[in-house]
Scaffold this active site. Structure first.
Site, PDB file in Angstrom:
ATOM      1  N   LYS A   1       0.836  -1.222   0.000  1.00 38.78           N
ATOM      2  CA  LYS A   1       0.000   0.000   0.000  1.00 38.78           C
ATOM      3  C   LYS A   1       0.865   1.264   0.000  1.00 38.78           C
ATOM      4  O   LYS A   1       0.803   2.096   0.911  1.00 38.78           O
ATOM      5  CB  LYS A   1      -0.958   0.034   1.190  1.00 38.78           C
ATOM      6  CG  LYS A   1      -1.976  -1.099   1.201  1.00 38.78           C
ATOM      7  CD  LYS A   1      -3.024  -0.912   2.279  1.00 38.78           C
ATOM      8  CE  LYS A   1      -4.042  -2.028   2.327  1.00 38.78           C
ATOM      9  NZ  LYS A   1      -3.535  -3.302   2.856  1.00 38.78           N
TER      10      LYS A   1
HETATM   11  O1  S5P Z   1      -9.460  -2.736   2.074  1.00 41.87           O
HETATM   12  C1  S5P Z   1      -8.673  -3.621   2.395  1.00 41.87           C
HETATM   13  C2  S5P Z   1      -7.504  -3.837   1.687  1.00 41.87           C
HETATM   14  C3  S5P Z   1      -6.678  -4.893   2.055  1.00 41.87           C
HETATM   15  S1  S5P Z   1      -5.342  -5.249   1.030  1.00 41.87           S
HETATM   16  N1  S5P Z   1      -8.958  -4.444   3.438  1.00 41.87           N
HETATM   17  C4  S5P Z   1      -8.128  -5.459   3.833  1.00 41.87           C
HETATM   18  O2  S5P Z   1      -8.466  -6.182   4.785  1.00 41.87           O
HETATM   19  N2  S5P Z   1      -6.941  -5.673   3.153  1.00 41.87           N
HETATM   20  C5  S5P Z   1      -5.987  -6.739   3.586  1.00 41.87           C
HETATM   21  O3  S5P Z   1      -6.636  -8.002   3.459  1.00 41.87           O
HETATM   22  C6  S5P Z   1      -5.520  -6.644   5.036  1.00 41.87           C
HETATM   23  O4  S5P Z   1      -4.309  -5.916   5.136  1.00 41.87           O
HETATM   24  C7  S5P Z   1      -5.336  -8.102   5.443  1.00 41.87           C
HETATM   25  O5  S5P Z   1      -4.024  -8.545   5.111  1.00 41.87           O
HETATM   26  C8  S5P Z   1      -6.338  -8.855   4.579  1.00 41.87           C
HETATM   27  C9  S5P Z   1      -7.630  -9.213   5.273  1.00 41.87           C
HETATM   28  O6  S5P Z   1      -7.392 -10.081   6.339  1.00 41.87           O
HETATM   29  P1  S5P Z   1      -8.577 -10.828   7.148  1.00 41.87           P
HETATM   30  O7  S5P Z   1      -7.838 -11.564   8.200  1.00 41.87           O
HETATM   31  O8  S5P Z   1      -9.499  -9.772   7.679  1.00 41.87           O
HETATM   32  O9  S5P Z   1      -9.251 -11.734   6.137  1.00 41.87           O
END
Ligand code: S5P
Length: 258
Positions: free
Chosen positions: A93
């Site tokens: 990012k």
């Molecule tokens: O808007 C976003 C963009 C990203 S890249 N929301 C997110 O959650 N992410 C990433 O996706 C975040 O940094 C994490 O690595 C992943 C979601 O993780 P989870 O454990 O909530 O599925």
């Protein structure tokens, strides 16, 4: 939503080699699953990549959360990506002026341009962040995603911001291959949509993350589902990866045929 083109058919609309490779992996492995491998130890990261490698088209890293980062970690990840056939997305990012992001992309301890097939950047900075990253990455056959929307509650990345992000990408379609977003944001088949905030079990966490199911994302036109805790915190992560892969793939197949 009815899907006009299969992953395979969309390859010809893309000029960037990472986009072509990713879409062909999706087809070959019948997987539109990216795992968010948010581990803080290198051994845990590698073991997880080994465990779920056969289920995924892409592995997403946050390399700066490893407490024991070593170039060997990258070497092992790359070997696995070749063996199991997935691409590596470093979720850095980027969000700074061109000169700074160039230094961050190619330097420091991580030297991301040397190993990350894909990176991402915030469009809030303006279009020159894309040219700056492209100057470094394009000749190494790398690609970029722009954050057009976010899964965090209260995000400012919506409506006009999303529209403006899409316009910025249009100027750099050789390097930008798609977007982090919650749904399809254009009718042009060359763009690939990557959606985080995916889980079966919960609709949010305690820190502002919001979730939808694989089916709801794919129905909204997303192409690749990004799943973190839904898989790596499951009792049986391998089985969970397989379940998310199957769910993502069957929603895709249904949206093609219906
Ligand atoms: O808007 C976003 C963009 C990203 S890249 N929301 C997110 O959650 N992410 C990433 O996706 C975040 O940094 C994490 O690595 C992943 C979601 O993780 P989870 O454990 O909530 O599925």
């Amino acid at each position: 939503m009815i899907r006009e083109y299969s992953y395979e058919q969309r390859i010809e609309f893309c000029s960037n080699p990472v986009a072509k490779k990713l879409l062909s992996i999706c087809k070959e492995k019948q997987s539109n699953l990216c795992v968010a491998a948010d581990f803080t130890s290198s051994n845990a990261l590698i073991a997880f990549a080994e465990l779920v490698g056969s289920e995924i088209c892409m592995l997403k890293t946050h390399i700066d959360i490893l407490h024991d980062f070593h170039p060997n970690t990258i070497k092992k990840l790359q070997e696995l990506s070749h063996k199991e056939n997935f691409v590596i997305f470093e979720d850095r990012k980027f969000a700074d002026i061109g000169n700074t992001v160039q230094l961050q992309y190619q330097g420091g301890p991580f030297k991301m341009v040397e190993w990350a097939d894909l990176i991402n950047a915030h469009s809030v900075v303006g279009p020159d962040i894309i040219s700056a990253l492209k100057n470094i990455g394009l000749s190494s056959n790398r690609a970029l995603l722009l954050l057009a929307e976010m899964s965090s509650s209260g995000t400012l990345a919506k409506e006009e911001y999303t529209e403006a992000t899409l316009k910025m990408a249009e100027q750099h379609e050789d390097f930008v291959i798609g977007f982090i977003c919650l749904k399809k944001i254009s009718n042009n088949p060359k763009w690939i949509y990557f959606t985080p905030g995916i889980q079966f079990a919960n609709d949010k966490d305690d820190l502002g993350q919001t979730y939808q199911t694989p089916d709801s994302a794919i129905k909204a036109g997303s192409d690749i589902i990004i799943v973190g805790r839904g898989i790596y915190q499951a009792e049986n992560p391998k089985q969970a990866a397989s379940e998310y892969r199957k769910a993502g793939w069957s929603s895709y197949a249904f949206s093609l045929s219906s």
